[in-house]
Enzyme design. Structure first.
Site, PDB file in Angstrom:
ATOM      1  CB  ILE A 162      -0.915   0.050   1.240  1.00 13.82           C
ATOM      2  CG1 ILE A 162      -1.654  -1.275   1.424  1.00 13.82           C
ATOM      3  CG2 ILE A 162      -1.887   1.227   1.146  1.00 13.82           C
ATOM      4  CD1 ILE A 162      -2.564  -1.634   0.292  1.00 13.82           C
ATOM      5  N   GLY A 164     -10.678   1.072  -2.859  1.00 12.94           N
ATOM      6  CA  GLY A 164      -9.238   1.225  -3.031  1.00 12.94           C
ATOM      7  C   GLY A 164      -8.484   0.296  -2.103  1.00 12.94           C
ATOM      8  CD  GLU A 165      -8.494   0.066   2.513  1.00 11.84           C
ATOM      9  OE1 GLU A 165      -8.462  -1.164   2.777  1.00 11.84           O
ATOM     10  OE2 GLU A 165      -9.110   0.877   3.220  1.00 11.84           O
ATOM     11  N   GLY A 166      -6.213  -1.629  -2.711  1.00 12.29           N
ATOM     12  CA  GLY A 166      -5.880  -2.922  -3.297  1.00 12.29           C
ATOM     13  C   GLY A 166      -6.902  -3.983  -2.961  1.00 12.29           C
TER      14      GLY A 166
END
Length: 351
Positions: free
Chosen positions: A63, A316-318
């Protein structure tokens, strides 16, 4: 090191391994093509890993975080303090990506490239501060050339660490209040689309807020005079530390021979920057999902990408990429463990 390392050659796909994987698919106990995209994924991963039977046991998630000066223009529903607070949540194990990483038994690295708090020091976070957020791109370039190159290098360095740990798949995530505005500005430049068609609610803007966000972007694009054929200039003028790091990471993965699973809107903008800088890297990019941000589909179309999932995600955040990992793993397991017609003594052709 080459000062324009992102132009260096990417690893080629192993076409012999892909041919072997295709041949194996034809021998498995199922009608040819009946597992659809899972078959193509297994063959693609075979080419990326250089083996007939790929696997994804080792997944690395990084991240990248950074704040954005353009928040001064009132384009976010949340205060910038949230970026630093979420870094604490990531390493504390309470964020969505933290939970997903644990469930996947994936490594999780958190890199602070520049939050607004100059004194933020968190155990478990790799602090590589390039500034207290980017500059306000509505008034001046977001990054200096030194900051831009350092952010690209930070992404590359993260991949080199992942490679040393034996990573077979890399997921980049991002955190930064205001970063959907930066991503929409980049997408507008690279795609030649009006900002109003690409701007979305981000963390929760209402209709008036989205309209204001698009207007801020349009004014900034006029100010900087950006061109679609100069992705590096666009990245430096309206991008973010974390977006540049993602682009650098994707390029480094392709050069190191590590498959990438691209997350949502912001990560896809970074992927487009990477592909524009070095088109060879495209073969190493898999796309996890189509998210809820209105500009995401346009980016996926430009990248000729077929996302694996469509779940209306915009966190988001992966996180969306992490959610797609089990699907990729199952594609590998089916490819590697299903019996062949000969092994199962099953007729391999219709009567």
């Amino acid at each position: 090191m080459n000062p324009t390392w992102w132009r260096d050659a990417c690893q080629p796909l192993d076409t012999a391994a892909m041919d072997q994987a295709r041949a194996r698919q034809q021998q498995l106990t199922k009608p040819a093509g009946s597992l659809g995209q899972l078959e193509a994924l297994a063959v693609h991963l075979a080419g990326l890993q250089g083996v007939e039977r790929p696997n994804l046991d080792q997944v690395a998630i990084t991240i990248f975080a950074g704040d954005h000066g353009v928040v001064e223009e009132g384009i976010s529903a949340y205060p910038q303090a949230v970026t630093g607070q979420m870094l604490r949540n990531f390493v504390g194990g309470g964020a969505a990506i933290s939970v997903l990483a644990r469930q996947l038994q994936a490594s999780l690295e958190v890199v602070d490239l520049g939050t607004i708090d100059p004194h933020l020091e968190l155990p478990g976070v790799r602090h590589l501060r390039l500034g207290s957020g980017t500059a306000n791109f509505a008034r001046q370039p977001a990054m200096t050339e030194v900051q831009l190159r350092s952010a690209l290098q930070a992404g590359r360095d993260s991949v080199l660490r992942a490679a040393q740990s034996g990573a077979q798949l890399f997921i980049g995530g991002e955190m930064g209040i205001g970063n959907t505005t930066a991503a929409a500005a980049l997408a507008s430049t690279l795609l030649g689309c009006p900002a109003r068609e690409l701007s979305g609610p981000g963390t929760g803007l209402d209709t008036a807020g989205v309209r204001h966000k698009a207007e801020v972007i349009e004014r900034a694009l006029v100010l900087h005079g950006l061109r679609a054929d100069d992705p590096l200039q666009a990245l430096g003028c309206v991008g973010g530390f974390e977006i540049a790091a993602l682009a650098g990471a994707y390029l480094a993965c392709a050069q190191q021979g590590i498959a990438v699973l691209v997350d949502g809107f912001i990560c896809s903008v970074a992927a487009l920057v990477a592909v524009r800088l070095n088109p060879q890297c495209r073969a190493w990019l898999l796309f996890a999902h189509q998210g809820a941000e209105p500009g995401h589909k346009a980016l996926l179309d430009a990248l000729q990408a077929e996302p694996l999932l469509a779940l209306g995600l915009r966190l988001g955040e992966g996180s969306g990429a992490a959610l797609a990992v089990p699907l990729l793993r199952l594609a590998c397991v089916l490819h590697g463990q299903m019996a062949t017609f000969a092994e199962a003594a099953v007729a391999d052709r219709p009567v």
